[in-house]
Design an enzyme around this catalytic site. Structure first.
Site: not given
Ligand code: FAD
Length: 401
Positions: A127, A131, A135-136, A295, A353, A356, A379, A381
């Site tokens: 769909f 353009e 967008g929004s 922790q 977590i 590196g 879809e 922002t």
């Protein structure tokens, strides 16, 4: 994952579909996803597998050869697929939106012609609203259709078509002033055209060009393209629903179910990030113990899991609301907003977590880190979701008297 993101009250059929999809994701998607993504390769084998499972027709009514399943079933399948690789959920998402729009708004002839082949995945949908300059703000669309006998002539440039190259049917939203006097509100002078085309790039139909794939930071594998209409002639019977001027509403209806779908994708990606984080945290040792025993890391895992649970619950609620026939724009907007923000945060925590190693392309989290931001944009922002949520709240809580 045994514990998180469970959904109460599913039927036996729903559970069976989900367990089949999860199995497919674990065996056919996760082992190859990162390698294909790094090569930006279209996952043809995976798509063929999804066709065999009937996923392209999951929500298409049985009378047209689909499985006639609910939005909830669909969203839960999308969550599973995105857990494996978000790009694959993007391949079925635009197809699902176009099939939904046809089911809800198409003429009988359009449904009979397209839906059976869409259910088989032979016709594949995309769909196109956005353009280069918008967008929004969909109401600012400048692409235009002008009536010429029994046909319309379409001109203009479109941007950001997910599946623009691989699809064979594009629902294109353009301005169509015919029958609408000057001064008509922008959203009342737009029409959705059902544009059939060959798959691939270049001139895929006289007057219609798909220039090539846009190079993206993530969400690779799935093709995202521009679309150029230059004197593209479309017969009048390919106006969605047969009447011009209804396109804006039809597209917004499609995007609303699409939002539940994007929320589901956010849930799936966040779940995978949690799985990767909780596993790595138990393997990596620092200061004489697994980092999961520090922790600060346990707190991260706790926050991540809480976000996975909350996003899943909101997504399920939004899907169920739609399935019950109620308006769900408020819930869909909230679910999309929350799930995409949480997804980004959970992915970031899983990345941290990993230390590196999260920065190395050998680790799956590197791919997720590049994928999550797309959900903040597609879809609508976060700002657009909050506008929708805010407006609906003021309707619901309007002061009386
Ligand atoms: C990978 C990808 C795939 C896509 N696939 C499709 C597709 O298949 N079909 C399709 O039609 N489109 C597609 N899009 C386009 C997508 O829907 C738009 O990018 C999105 O709606 C945002 O529009 P924009 O990029 O023009 O940003 P803009 O609208 O220019 O917005 C820029 C910034 O301004 C903010 N903003 C805009 N208006 C307001 C306001 N009133 N108040 C406050 N803040 C505001 C936005 O939130 C954003 O932060 C895709 C985009 C991407 C990146």
């Amino acid at each position: 994952m045994a514990r998180l993101a469970q959904t109460a009250g599913l039927t036996d059929i729903q559970q069976e579909i989900l367990s089949t999809v999860r199995d497919f994701v674990d065996k056919e998607i996760i082992p190859v996803a990162t390698e294909l993504e790094h090569r930006d390769e279209y996952p043809q084998q995976i798509v063929d597998g999804l066709k065999e499972l009937g996923l392209f027709g999951l929500m298409i009514p049985e009378e047209y050869g689909g499985l006639g399943e609910s939005l909830l079933t669909y969203a839960l399948c999308v969550e599973e697929i995105a857990r494996g690789w978000m790009s694959v959920s993007g391949i079925i998402n635009t197809h699902f939106i176009v099939a939904y729009m046809l089911k809800q708004h198409g003429t009988q002839e359009q449904k009979d012609y397209f839906l059976p082949r869409m259910a088989l995945g032979e016709v594949r949908g995309a769909f196109s609203m956005s353009e280069p300059a918008l967008g929004s703000d969909v109401s600012a669309i400048t692409s235009k259709a002008v009536k010429d006998g029994d046909e319309y002539v379409l001109n203009g440039q479109k941007m950001w078509l997910t599946n623009g190259g691989s699809s064979t049917l594009v629902a294109v939203l353009v301005r169509s002033d015919e029958g609408h006097p000057e001064g008509t509100a922008p959203h009342k002078s737009m029409t959705t055209f059902l544009v059939e085309k060959e798959p691939g790039f270049g001139e895929v139909r006289p007057g219609l060009t798909i220039p090539g794939k846009i190079d993206k930071m993530g969400y690779k594998g799935v093709d995202t393209t521009e679309l150029i209409m230059d004197g593209l002639r479309i017969p009048a019977n390919r106006v969605l629903g047969g009447t011009t001027g209804r396109g804006f509403y039809q597209m917004m209806d499609g995007v609303e179910v699409g939002r539940v779908n994007v929320a589901a994708r956010g849930c799936g990606v966040a779940q995978r990030a949690f799985e990767l984080g909780v596993s790595y945290a138990q393997q990596r040792h620092t200061f004489g113990k697994p980092i999961a025993q520090h922790q600060a890391i346990q707190f991260k895992l706790a926050e991540m899991a809480t976000k996975v649970e909350a996003a899943h619950a909101m997504m399920v609620n939004a899907a169920r609301k739609k399935d019950s026939g109620e308006r769900n724009d408020l819930e869909a907007g909230m679910a999309k907003y929350l799930a995409s923000e949480y997804c980004k945060e959970v992915v970031e925590d899983a990345f941290r977590i990993h230390g590196g190693y999260g920065f190395s392309k050998e680790y799956e989290i590197e791919r997720l880190y590049r994928e999550a931001p797309m959900l903040l944009i597609g879809e609508g922002t976060a700002e657009i979701q909050k506008m929708i949520i805010g407006r609906r709240l003021l309707e619901e809580y309007r002061l009386q008297g």
